[in-house]
Design a protein around this motif. Sequence first.
Motif, PDB file in Angstrom:
ATOM      1  N   GLU A 132     108.225  -9.061 -60.715  1.00 36.08           N
ATOM      2  CA  GLU A 132     107.012  -9.355 -61.480  1.00 36.08           C
ATOM      3  C   GLU A 132     105.760  -9.075 -60.659  1.00 36.08           C
ATOM      4  OE1 GLU A 132     107.476 -13.387 -62.673  1.00 36.08           O
ATOM      5  OE2 GLU A 132     108.707 -12.887 -64.443  1.00 36.08           O
ATOM      6  N   HIS A 133     105.784  -9.474 -59.390  1.00 31.88           N
ATOM      7  CA  HIS A 133     104.634  -9.219 -58.527  1.00 31.88           C
ATOM      8  C   HIS A 133     104.452  -7.723 -58.280  1.00 31.88           C
ATOM      9  CE1 HIS A 133     103.180 -13.219 -57.157  1.00 31.88           C
ATOM     10  NE2 HIS A 133     104.380 -13.604 -57.566  1.00 31.88           N
ATOM     11  N   GLN A 134     105.534  -7.019 -58.053  1.00 31.50           N
ATOM     12  CA  GLN A 134     105.454  -5.578 -57.801  1.00 31.50           C
ATOM     13  C   GLN A 134     104.918  -4.838 -59.022  1.00 31.50           C
ATOM     14  OE1 GLN A 134     109.485  -4.759 -56.700  1.00 31.50           O
ATOM     15  NE2 GLN A 134     109.231  -5.447 -54.578  1.00 31.50           N
ATOM     16  N   VAL A 177      95.526  -2.259 -48.718  1.00 28.52           N
ATOM     17  CA  VAL A 177      95.697  -3.244 -49.781  1.00 28.52           C
ATOM     18  C   VAL A 177      96.813  -4.186 -49.377  1.00 28.52           C
ATOM     19  CG1 VAL A 177      96.310  -3.654 -52.193  1.00 28.52           C
ATOM     20  CG2 VAL A 177      94.893  -1.679 -51.601  1.00 28.52           C
ATOM     21  N   VAL A 178      96.584  -5.479 -49.561  1.00 25.22           N
ATOM     22  CA  VAL A 178      97.615  -6.456 -49.242  1.00 25.22           C
ATOM     23  C   VAL A 178      97.736  -7.461 -50.389  1.00 25.22           C
ATOM     24  CG1 VAL A 178      95.978  -7.939 -47.981  1.00 25.22           C
ATOM     25  CG2 VAL A 178      98.435  -8.152 -47.540  1.00 25.22           C
ATOM     26  N   HIS A 179      98.961  -7.788 -50.708  1.00 21.90           N
ATOM     27  CA  HIS A 179      99.232  -8.851 -51.681  1.00 21.90           C
ATOM     28  C   HIS A 179     100.265  -9.770 -51.066  1.00 21.90           C
ATOM     29  CE1 HIS A 179     100.216 -11.254 -55.053  1.00 21.90           C
ATOM     30  NE2 HIS A 179     101.330 -10.617 -55.378  1.00 21.90           N
ATOM     31  N   SER A 180      99.895 -11.012 -50.914  1.00 24.18           N
ATOM     32  CA  SER A 180     100.787 -12.004 -50.327  1.00 24.18           C
ATOM     33  C   SER A 180     101.181 -13.017 -51.402  1.00 24.18           C
ATOM     34  CB  SER A 180     100.079 -12.714 -49.165  1.00 24.18           C
ATOM     35  OG  SER A 180     100.916 -13.678 -48.582  1.00 24.18           O
ATOM     36  N   PHE A 181     102.462 -13.300 -51.496  1.00 29.99           N
ATOM     37  CA  PHE A 181     102.918 -14.229 -52.526  1.00 29.99           C
ATOM     38  C   PHE A 181     104.085 -15.054 -52.017  1.00 29.99           C
ATOM     39  CE2 PHE A 181     105.378 -10.395 -53.010  1.00 29.99           C
ATOM     40  CZ  PHE A 181     106.659 -10.825 -53.339  1.00 29.99           C
ATOM     41  N   SER A 182     104.228 -16.212 -52.592  1.00 27.97           N
ATOM     42  CA  SER A 182     105.321 -17.109 -52.220  1.00 27.97           C
ATOM     43  C   SER A 182     106.437 -17.015 -53.255  1.00 27.97           C
ATOM     44  CB  SER A 182     104.823 -18.558 -52.145  1.00 27.97           C
ATOM     45  OG  SER A 182     103.830 -18.701 -51.164  1.00 27.97           O
ATOM     46  N   VAL A 183     107.658 -16.902 -52.781  1.00 27.38           N
ATOM     47  CA  VAL A 183     108.804 -16.991 -53.676  1.00 27.38           C
ATOM     48  C   VAL A 183     109.257 -18.440 -53.695  1.00 27.38           C
ATOM     49  CG1 VAL A 183     109.539 -14.611 -53.384  1.00 27.38           C
ATOM     50  CG2 VAL A 183     110.331 -16.356 -51.776  1.00 27.38           C
ATOM     51  N   LEU A 184     109.946 -18.807 -54.751  1.00 28.85           N
ATOM     52  CA  LEU A 184     110.344 -20.197 -54.927  1.00 28.85           C
ATOM     53  C   LEU A 184     111.387 -20.592 -53.886  1.00 28.85           C
ATOM     54  CD1 LEU A 184     109.765 -22.553 -56.878  1.00 28.85           C
ATOM     55  CD2 LEU A 184     111.798 -21.847 -58.158  1.00 28.85           C
ATOM     56  N   PRO A 185     111.124 -21.630 -53.076  1.00 26.85           N
ATOM     57  CA  PRO A 185     112.116 -22.046 -52.072  1.00 26.85           C
ATOM     58  C   PRO A 185     113.335 -22.695 -52.728  1.00 26.85           C
ATOM     59  CG  PRO A 185     110.275 -23.586 -52.119  1.00 26.85           C
ATOM     60  CD  PRO A 185     109.890 -22.438 -53.008  1.00 26.85           C
ATOM     61  N   HIS A 186     114.471 -22.511 -52.107  1.00 24.32           N
ATOM     62  CA  HIS A 186     115.719 -23.056 -52.654  1.00 24.32           C
ATOM     63  C   HIS A 186     115.639 -24.572 -52.811  1.00 24.32           C
ATOM     64  CE1 HIS A 186     120.018 -23.934 -53.079  1.00 24.32           C
ATOM     65  NE2 HIS A 186     120.184 -22.654 -53.376  1.00 24.32           N
ATOM     66  N   SER A 187     114.925 -25.222 -51.926  1.00 25.92           N
ATOM     67  CA  SER A 187     114.830 -26.687 -51.966  1.00 25.92           C
ATOM     68  C   SER A 187     114.082 -27.186 -53.191  1.00 25.92           C
ATOM     69  CB  SER A 187     114.114 -27.195 -50.702  1.00 25.92           C
ATOM     70  OG  SER A 187     112.812 -26.639 -50.609  1.00 25.92           O
ATOM     71  N   ALA A 188     113.324 -26.289 -53.868  1.00 26.98           N
ATOM     72  CA  ALA A 188     112.549 -26.712 -55.035  1.00 26.98           C
ATOM     73  C   ALA A 188     113.365 -26.641 -56.321  1.00 26.98           C
ATOM     74  CB  ALA A 188     111.292 -25.845 -55.168  1.00 26.98           C
ATOM     75  N   ILE A 189     114.586 -26.104 -56.255  1.00 24.71           N
ATOM     76  CA  ILE A 189     115.422 -25.956 -57.440  1.00 24.71           C
ATOM     77  C   ILE A 189     116.274 -27.214 -57.624  1.00 24.71           C
ATOM     78  CG2 ILE A 189     117.197 -24.567 -58.554  1.00 24.71           C
ATOM     79  CD1 ILE A 189     114.596 -23.100 -58.218  1.00 24.71           C
ATOM     80  N   ASP A 215      90.589 -16.406 -65.833  1.00 22.60           N
ATOM     81  CA  ASP A 215      90.863 -15.876 -67.166  1.00 22.60           C
ATOM     82  C   ASP A 215      91.340 -14.427 -67.136  1.00 22.60           C
ATOM     83  OD1 ASP A 215      90.167 -18.289 -68.276  1.00 22.60           O
ATOM     84  OD2 ASP A 215      88.071 -17.733 -68.589  1.00 22.60           O
ATOM     85  N   SER A 216      90.760 -13.629 -66.254  1.00 21.27           N
ATOM     86  CA  SER A 216      91.100 -12.211 -66.188  1.00 21.27           C
ATOM     87  C   SER A 216      91.388 -11.813 -64.746  1.00 21.27           C
ATOM     88  CB  SER A 216      89.963 -11.366 -66.758  1.00 21.27           C
ATOM     89  OG  SER A 216      89.667 -11.735 -68.085  1.00 21.27           O
ATOM     90  N   PRO A 217      92.595 -12.149 -64.237  1.00 24.51           N
ATOM     91  CA  PRO A 217      92.899 -11.856 -62.828  1.00 24.51           C
ATOM     92  C   PRO A 217      92.795 -10.384 -62.491  1.00 24.51           C
ATOM     93  CG  PRO A 217      94.887 -12.497 -64.038  1.00 24.51           C
ATOM     94  CD  PRO A 217      93.730 -12.804 -64.924  1.00 24.51           C
ATOM     95  N   ALA A 218      93.192  -9.502 -63.410  1.00 27.68           N
ATOM     96  CA  ALA A 218      93.123  -8.061 -63.140  1.00 27.68           C
ATOM     97  C   ALA A 218      91.677  -7.605 -62.982  1.00 27.68           C
ATOM     98  CB  ALA A 218      93.808  -7.290 -64.258  1.00 27.68           C
ATOM     99  N   THR A 219      90.770  -8.219 -63.742  1.00 28.58           N
ATOM    100  CA  THR A 219      89.350  -7.864 -63.649  1.00 28.58           C
ATOM    101  C   THR A 219      88.805  -8.204 -62.271  1.00 28.58           C
ATOM    102  OG1 THR A 219      89.070  -8.283 -66.021  1.00 28.58           O
ATOM    103  CG2 THR A 219      87.080  -8.191 -64.685  1.00 28.58           C
ATOM    104  N   PHE A 239      97.969 -12.634 -60.020  1.00 31.38           N
ATOM    105  CA  PHE A 239      98.180 -13.920 -60.683  1.00 31.38           C
ATOM    106  C   PHE A 239      97.103 -14.927 -60.298  1.00 31.38           C
ATOM    107  CE2 PHE A 239     102.230 -11.743 -60.322  1.00 31.38           C
ATOM    108  CZ  PHE A 239     102.690 -11.780 -61.633  1.00 31.38           C
ATOM    109  N   HIS A 240      95.873 -14.411 -60.077  1.00 30.50           N
ATOM    110  CA  HIS A 240      94.732 -15.278 -59.812  1.00 30.50           C
ATOM    111  C   HIS A 240      94.629 -16.353 -60.892  1.00 30.50           C
ATOM    112  CE1 HIS A 240      92.616 -13.598 -56.420  1.00 30.50           C
ATOM    113  NE2 HIS A 240      92.611 -12.388 -56.932  1.00 30.50           N
TER     114      HIS A 240
END
Length: 311
Positions: free
Chosen positions: A223-225, A192-204, A166-170, A162-163
């Motif tokens: 979605e990330h997987q 290979v490493v992929h680090s991502f943030s999930v939406l915190p409960h406080s943001a809802i 325009d073409s994150p996969a590229t 999710f860079h």
Amino acid sequence: MDIRKILVNVEEGKDCSQLLEKALRLAEGAGAKIELFRCCYNASLRNSYLFDKEALINAEHGFMHGAEAELEKIAASIQEQGIEVDIDVCWERHHAEAIVRKVLRFQPDVVLHQIEQHSRLGHYVFDQADWQLIRECPVPLMLVKQKPWSDRGHVAAALDPFHECDSPATLDRKILDWATRIVQTIEGDIRVVHSFSVLPHSAIFDEHLVTDFEGMQVKVRAEHQYALDQILEPYGLSITSQEVTLKEGEPHLTMLDYVDEQHIDLLVIGAVARGMIDRLLVGSTIERILDEIHCDLMVIKAPDFVSSISE
């Protein structure tokens, strides 16, 4: 994707032993040529009132001859190991611009640039020239620290499907291609490493969303997987491969932990231009980990990147 030419930026007054050792390891593994480069400039000399124009030019040439002699001595030791090597010296006030122009002329496959550690804090200090080089270098840039690689080099590709480009996969494929090439060159192993943030409960704030917060978390992970699996498939990897790690949390924190846990020697990571402010930033993750991460970094630009510095 071959490594045929390696540009090594050898700066004055620095202990370049690790820089040269890593350049040699790459050159030996790839059968590549090394070019040693130094950008010279001395403000005291340039601003001295003791010189007329001709004397100043002679003084500058003398300064450059001294740099050439130092690089020739290094080159001789490299040649003894059967590696083709050349040297180049220029006089230029703006070091990063001089390096980029050298890249445009020499067309290396990769540039090695050493960064210095702050003696007291243990963090790495980046000056304006370092950041400009990170932003503007049009070919893969390896930022070398004073830490040796392990005998079996551990190379990690930091991917993000999710860079913000325009073409994150590229870009991710380019990161993976370079990580794979480095592994083959130094006979290491790839991670290979992929680090991502999930939406915190406080943001809802929407009460309807709050009731299904867990479901949203599951959807984000899925979605990330899925996106990561799509990128990894052509490389014979998947999210279930032992070489692949997914980390949940703030990337600038989880990446630091991952590098230490996995004993990573080199992290290959993408740099993304960020619209109107891309002259100031190259991507928040890179900016926040560079001075603290305990490994070298290889910064990869998107295939359509064009430097604002011209030859």
